[in-house]
Design a protein around this motif. Structure first.
Motif, PDB file in Angstrom:
ATOM      1  N   UNK A 161       9.404  18.186  -0.500  1.00 53.91           N
ATOM      2  CA  UNK A 161       8.392  17.905   0.523  1.00 53.91           C
ATOM      3  C   UNK A 161       7.042  18.398   0.022  1.00 53.91           C
ATOM      4  N   UNK A 162       6.121  17.451  -0.218  1.00 52.58           N
ATOM      5  CA  UNK A 162       4.837  17.777  -0.833  1.00 52.58           C
ATOM      6  C   UNK A 162       3.968  18.659   0.062  1.00 52.58           C
ATOM      7  N   UNK A 163       4.192  18.605   1.375  1.00 55.17           N
ATOM      8  CA  UNK A 163       3.375  19.424   2.277  1.00 55.17           C
ATOM      9  C   UNK A 163       3.563  20.910   2.017  1.00 55.17           C
ATOM     10  N   UNK A 164       4.765  21.287   1.584  1.00 57.98           N
ATOM     11  CA  UNK A 164       5.088  22.708   1.443  1.00 57.98           C
ATOM     12  C   UNK A 164       5.396  23.119   0.009  1.00 57.98           C
ATOM     13  N   UNK A 186       8.270   1.435 -17.531  1.00 56.85           N
ATOM     14  CA  UNK A 186       7.594   1.363 -16.230  1.00 56.85           C
ATOM     15  C   UNK A 186       8.303   2.267 -15.221  1.00 56.85           C
ATOM     16  N   UNK A 187       7.543   3.165 -14.611  1.00 55.49           N
ATOM     17  CA  UNK A 187       8.106   4.086 -13.623  1.00 55.49           C
ATOM     18  C   UNK A 187       8.386   3.321 -12.333  1.00 55.49           C
ATOM     19  N   UNK A 188       9.608   3.417 -11.842  1.00 45.98           N
ATOM     20  CA  UNK A 188      10.012   2.701 -10.626  1.00 45.98           C
ATOM     21  C   UNK A 188      10.166   3.636  -9.433  1.00 45.98           C
ATOM     22  N   UNK A 189      10.489   4.888  -9.675  1.00 44.37           N
ATOM     23  CA  UNK A 189      10.581   5.878  -8.592  1.00 44.37           C
ATOM     24  C   UNK A 189      10.221   7.237  -9.168  1.00 44.37           C
ATOM     25  N   UNK A 190       9.481   8.021  -8.383  1.00 38.10           N
ATOM     26  CA  UNK A 190       8.991   9.333  -8.842  1.00 38.10           C
ATOM     27  C   UNK A 190       9.007  10.267  -7.638  1.00 38.10           C
ATOM     28  N   UNK A 191       9.935  11.215  -7.629  1.00 36.86           N
ATOM     29  CA  UNK A 191      10.023  12.191  -6.543  1.00 36.86           C
ATOM     30  C   UNK A 191       9.890  13.573  -7.170  1.00 36.86           C
ATOM     31  N   UNK A 227       1.333  13.458   2.990  1.00 32.93           N
ATOM     32  CA  UNK A 227       2.393  12.799   3.742  1.00 32.93           C
ATOM     33  C   UNK A 227       2.573  11.381   3.230  1.00 32.93           C
ATOM     34  N   UNK A 228       3.533  10.689   3.828  1.00 34.41           N
ATOM     35  CA  UNK A 228       3.740   9.299   3.467  1.00 34.41           C
ATOM     36  C   UNK A 228       4.587   9.151   2.220  1.00 34.41           C
ATOM     37  N   UNK A 229       4.658   7.931   1.729  1.00 36.99           N
ATOM     38  CA  UNK A 229       5.511   7.622   0.584  1.00 36.99           C
ATOM     39  C   UNK A 229       4.909   8.134  -0.727  1.00 36.99           C
ATOM     40  N   UNK A 230       5.743   8.668  -1.577  1.00 39.78           N
ATOM     41  CA  UNK A 230       5.402   9.047  -2.960  1.00 39.78           C
ATOM     42  C   UNK A 230       4.187   9.974  -3.084  1.00 39.78           C
ATOM     43  N   UNK A 231       4.141  11.077  -2.342  1.00 40.10           N
ATOM     44  CA  UNK A 231       2.962  11.956  -2.434  1.00 40.10           C
ATOM     45  C   UNK A 231       2.792  12.616  -3.800  1.00 40.10           C
ATOM     46  N   UNK A 232       3.904  12.973  -4.464  1.00 39.18           N
ATOM     47  CA  UNK A 232       3.786  13.582  -5.796  1.00 39.18           C
ATOM     48  C   UNK A 232       3.245  12.557  -6.795  1.00 39.18           C
ATOM     49  N   UNK A 233       3.727  11.348  -6.684  1.00 40.92           N
ATOM     50  CA  UNK A 233       3.260  10.267  -7.558  1.00 40.92           C
ATOM     51  C   UNK A 233       1.784   9.999  -7.317  1.00 40.92           C
ATOM     52  N   UNK A 234       1.363   9.958  -6.050  1.00 39.45           N
ATOM     53  CA  UNK A 234      -0.045   9.700  -5.739  1.00 39.45           C
ATOM     54  C   UNK A 234      -0.942  10.814  -6.272  1.00 39.45           C
ATOM     55  N   UNK A 243       0.835  -1.193   0.000  1.00 42.91           N
ATOM     56  CA  UNK A 243       0.000   0.000   0.000  1.00 42.91           C
ATOM     57  C   UNK A 243       0.875   1.250   0.000  1.00 42.91           C
ATOM     58  N   UNK A 244       0.710   2.087  -1.034  1.00 47.06           N
ATOM     59  CA  UNK A 244       1.451   3.349  -1.128  1.00 47.06           C
ATOM     60  C   UNK A 244       0.633   4.473  -0.504  1.00 47.06           C
ATOM     61  N   UNK A 245      -0.651   4.479  -0.787  1.00 46.58           N
ATOM     62  CA  UNK A 245      -1.504   5.543  -0.271  1.00 46.58           C
ATOM     63  C   UNK A 245      -2.947   5.283  -0.615  1.00 46.58           C
ATOM     64  N   UNK A 246      -3.812   6.197  -0.161  1.00 46.81           N
ATOM     65  CA  UNK A 246      -5.248   6.023  -0.352  1.00 46.81           C
ATOM     66  C   UNK A 246      -5.912   7.358  -0.652  1.00 46.81           C
ATOM     67  N   UNK A 247      -7.064   7.288  -1.304  1.00 46.20           N
ATOM     68  CA  UNK A 247      -7.912   8.455  -1.520  1.00 46.20           C
ATOM     69  C   UNK A 247      -9.224   8.172  -0.802  1.00 46.20           C
ATOM     70  N   UNK A 248      -9.648   9.073   0.069  1.00 50.67           N
ATOM     71  CA  UNK A 248     -10.836   8.779   0.858  1.00 50.67           C
ATOM     72  C   UNK A 248     -11.454  10.047   1.420  1.00 50.67           C
ATOM     73  N   UNK A 249     -12.731   9.922   1.740  1.00 50.11           N
ATOM     74  CA  UNK A 249     -13.392  10.903   2.596  1.00 50.11           C
ATOM     75  C   UNK A 249     -13.200  10.417   4.032  1.00 50.11           C
ATOM     76  N   UNK A 250     -13.540   9.143   4.234  1.00 54.06           N
ATOM     77  CA  UNK A 250     -13.236   8.454   5.484  1.00 54.06           C
ATOM     78  C   UNK A 250     -12.272   7.324   5.137  1.00 54.06           C
ATOM     79  N   UNK A 251     -11.203   7.215   5.913  1.00 53.80           N
ATOM     80  CA  UNK A 251     -10.168   6.220   5.631  1.00 53.80           C
ATOM     81  C   UNK A 251     -10.666   4.835   6.025  1.00 53.80           C
ATOM     82  N   UNK A 252     -11.164   4.085   5.034  1.00 52.49           N
ATOM     83  CA  UNK A 252     -11.721   2.774   5.318  1.00 52.49           C
ATOM     84  C   UNK A 252     -11.278   1.772   4.259  1.00 52.49           C
ATOM     85  N   UNK A 253     -10.817   0.609   4.703  1.00 46.98           N
ATOM     86  CA  UNK A 253     -10.481  -0.494   3.807  1.00 46.98           C
ATOM     87  C   UNK A 253     -11.251  -1.729   4.264  1.00 46.98           C
TER      88      UNK A 253
END
Length: 773
Positions: free
Chosen positions: A434-437, A425-430, A271-278, A64-74
């Motif tokens: 820092x995506x927060x700022x 195939x993209x293997x890394x994307x930065x 936050x978390x891994x690969x925010x620009x990619x996500x 799991x790299x990341x999620x899109x949600x209103x409420x974080x539910x799996x």
């Protein structure tokens, strides 16, 4: 006596009151049952429970790299729930779960009368797992003084219906999928991943007890914020498990002695891994899902429908790439700031600062609200508590908006893209530091001058046009039309009497020769070759293109370089492989683009790889060898743009192409000097550190141990020449003055001597016509 009691008015009134209360209670209950206080879901609606589910983005190996949600539910199935997790829940929340039909009658009366008579909203002891499920799914509404009673009756009605529709196992599963945890997390799987970094099926006993303990009050017992409080609550759960026979006393004592250890992972989009990619995935999904309909004919929603997006991203490589970038950029940033000192353009250049202020969201919002220029500036100068980015951790201090703008103007930014050259195939994307700022993605959105990383395209064109790699060019600077005179970046003057082979000139990134090679190859031919290699941006038909003055994005540059290690065929980057619904049904599938035609010959490809290996072994990228100790087979090219605005490095291994860029988001702010800003110092170290980390992990052996195929004997012969060649004695004697650089029309080829064989004495002495190559 009995007859007297029957005639007693008090008794009659008491009976009437009791009957009236019963009737009132029945009417009250009926009003709730028939929806006068709000509609209660029918059995049919309860049979088709549909909750908002998070869309998951997975790496190539399913992590799991990341999620899109209103409420974080799996959502998970009953089979995913470990036995000890279920036992912890039942022991703590509903010991008679398997005995009742949704309502625990033994305690319901006590709770009801406490609520009505004492107005005790915290009265507990009667809530079953099924009642809590009803509350989890439909929530509670405010009905004033009677709110707690109405809500509990509504939940009781729903609980009865749920018990008739679903098995106990189903109810347990629905409960765990809908129960809220802290940090905007819903469902046990999301909570398990967030707090312990593992799937729920892998939770151990004490971890399960922590999560079940949170259910009493999710914020109060949040283990991230209140670890000691959470641990004490965990121990209560373990004690309950012993009380009801799920643990022995010895087992309970063993688990209680264990420390509370978290592996917290925040899947926030920032936050978390690969925010620009996500974020790029999110943008692409919005377009893709516009073309796909669900079984009801509606469009899928990435925030509600629990989709699963499979990508090409390598989880480990992405982690390493981000770490390498952060390590290097923290050091480079300090060097950058120290080099300017008090003369920094973000502090002293009023035009840059004013422009940054006018582009800021705060300025634009105030202007829309009707503030005057003076009023806006007064507002922007007001101090307030503010969180500011720093590499060693965010800091909170009193600062104005203008202070913040100055603070962020000083920062360099960076980008990295690694792709598999065989299929793109993209293997890394930065996309940035820092995506927060800094949310501008330098991989997909930015176009910058690429500097000397464009030179291999120039040389490829020349070689493919028949110019031999052992052709020699003078290193002398030449003045072209309109007074343009490209010089070499090196601070050492090149020997005016020396000629350089193309291999040496490329590996040492000699600007003077790159322009001459461009003009010999023909500008239109170079532009055509660049497009064949995968560059789609418009390229200006000017000689300075040889020095990389064209603006190209990282994806295009990476595409062009894949052709050097993919049989001369460019591979277009792609990163989504398939999209599934929550049940695993395939909605869309994506594959690598069709193999394009070879952009140049195999002979040219072998020559170019050898020449770019020389860049690493003896040219501008040698610090990969002596600073980072890399013994891998690596080819590459450094790049530095005008006025040290951008630093680039492209690293090639047989199974991975990586492009790195470093610079300021404001084009007017460059590095203080070439020593700091050159690609070998600003961008190359990111690749160097990444490769160091890859070499230390056997997981990457397929990449790190790969070797370039040795050049064929024919190619080896073509490359067999000395790197430099001195002018002959007579040329030095008779041509030193005549060969002074002079203005040459840029529309004409360079008429520099490229000696391939020794000229005759009389021909050289009497000025015979020189043969052009």
């Amino acid at each position: 006596m009995l007859s007297k009691l029957k005639k007693s008015p008090k008794l009659k009134w008491a009976v009437r009151i009791i009957l009236g209360l019963i009737a009132l209670f029945i009417l009250f209950f009926a009003s709730i049952y028939f929806g006068m206080w709000g509609k209660i879901p029918s059995r049919e609606e309860l049979s088709a429970l549909q909750q908002n589910k998070a869309t998951q983005v997975l790496s190539s190996d399913g992590q799991l790299i990341g999620k899109f949600y209103i409420f974080d539910r799996q959502p998970i199935t009953f089979e995913d729930l470990p036995k000890h997790l279920i036992e912890a829940l039942i022991a703590t929340e509903d010991a008679r779960f398997y005995e009742h039909n949704g309502i625990d009658n033994r305690s319901l009366g006590r709770v009801f009368f406490k609520s009505i008579l004492l107005q005790d909203e915290s009265a507990g002891g009667g809530s079953t797992i099924t009642l809590q499920l009803a509350k989890n799914i439909y929530g509670r509404k405010d009905y004033g003084a009677l709110g707690i009673v109405i809500n509990k009756f509504q939940e009781a009605i729903m609980a009865k219906r749920i018990e008739k529709i679903y098995s106990k196992d189903d109810i347990i599963t629905l409960y765990f999928n809908t129960v809220p945890f802290s940090d905007n997390t819903y469902g046990i799987e999301s909570a398990s991943m967030k707090f312990f970094g593992k799937h729920v099926k892998n939770l151990n006993v004490e971890e399960a007890a922590v999560l079940v303990g949170m259910l009493k009050a999710s914020h109060r017992y949040n283990p991230r914020i209140f670890p000691e409080r959470s641990r004490l609550r965990r121990d209560v759960v373990l004690t309950q498990m012993e009380k009801y026979g799920y643990l022995t006393e010895a087992e309970k004592d063993k688990y209680i002695k264990k420390d509370l250890i978290l592996d917290y992972k925040n899947y926030s989009n920032k936050k978390g891994l690969a925010p620009y990619f996500r974020e790029q995935i999110r943008k692409d999904l919005s377009q893709v899902l516009d073309t796909i309909k669900n079984k009801d004919g509606d469009k899928y929603n990435i925030y509600r429908d629990g989709l699963i997006v499979h990508t090409t991203l390598d989880y480990k490589l992405q982690s390493i790439a981000e770490a390498a970038m952060k390590e290097h950029m923290a050091v480079l940033q300090k060097t950058h700031e120290d080099s300017y000192g008090s003369r920094a353009p973000w502090l002293t250049n009023d035009a840059i600062l004013k422009d940054a202020i006018h582009r800021s969201k705060a300025y634009q919002n105030l202007k829309e609200d009707g503030f005057s220029e003076e009023g806006i500036m007064q507002e922007l100068q007001k101090k307030k508590q503010m969180e500011l980015f720093e590499y060693d951790g965010t800091v909170t201090r009193q600062a104005s908006t203008i202070d913040s703008i100055k603070h962020y103007l000083k920062f360099l930014n960076a980008g990295l893209l690694s792709i598999d050259p065989k299929d793109g195939a993209v293997k890394a994307w930065v996309g940035g530091v820092d995506f927060r700022y800094f949310q501008y993605d330098h991989v997909s959105q930015s176009k910058r001058q690429v500097g000397s990383t464009f030179k291999p395209i120039v040389y490829t064109t020349a070689i493919d046009k028949g110019i031999a790699p052992c052709t020699y060019y003078s290193g002398r600077a030449v003045t072209y039309k309109d007074g343009w005179k490209p010089t070499n970046a090196s601070t050492e003057e090149e020997d005016e009497d020396m000629n350089y082979s193309m291999k040496y000139a490329l590996s040492h990134s000699m600007n003077t020769i790159a322009v001459k090679v461009l003009l010999d190859a023909g500008i239109p031919n170079v532009i055509e070759k660049a497009h064949k290699m995968g560059i789609s941006s418009e390229l200006p038909a000017v000689p300075s293109i040889a020095l990389g003055t064209a603006e190209i994005n990282m994806e295009e540059l990476a595409t062009a370089y894949t052709s050097f290690v993919n049989s001369s065929k460019p591979s277009t980057p792609y990163y989504i492989t398939k999209i599934e619904d929550g049940s695993g049904n395939l909605l869309a599938e994506f594959k690598a683009s069709e193999k394009q035609e070879a952009a140049f010959s195999e002979e040219t490809r072998e020559i170019m790889v050898n020449m770019m290996q020389a860049t690493v072994n003896e040219g501008t990228a040698t610090r990969l060898r002596y600073t980072y100790g890399l013994n891998n087979d690596i080819a590459g090219k450094t790049g530095t743009t005008q006025n040290n605005k951008d630093g680039w490095f492209v690293g090639l291994t047989p199974n991975l192409v990586t492009v790195t860029w470093v610079g300021s988001d404001d084009h007017r702010i460059g590095f203080r000097n070439t020593r700091i800003g050159q690609g070998a110092n600003s961008a190359l170290p990111i690749f160097g550190k990444m490769m160091q980390k890859m070499n230390a992990d056997a997981y990457f052996n397929e990449i790190t141990n790969a070797r370039f195929k040795r050049p064929s004997s024919e190619v080896a012969a073509l490359l067999d020449c000395e790197p430099t060649k001195e002018d002959s004695f007579l040329k030095k004697l008779f041509g030193s003055k005549k060969d002074e650089p002079k203005e040459i029309d840029m529309d004409e080829p360079v008429k520099e001597e490229k000696e391939k064989k020794k000229k005759g004495f009389f021909k050289r002495l009497f000025g015979g016509k020189k043969k052009e190559n």
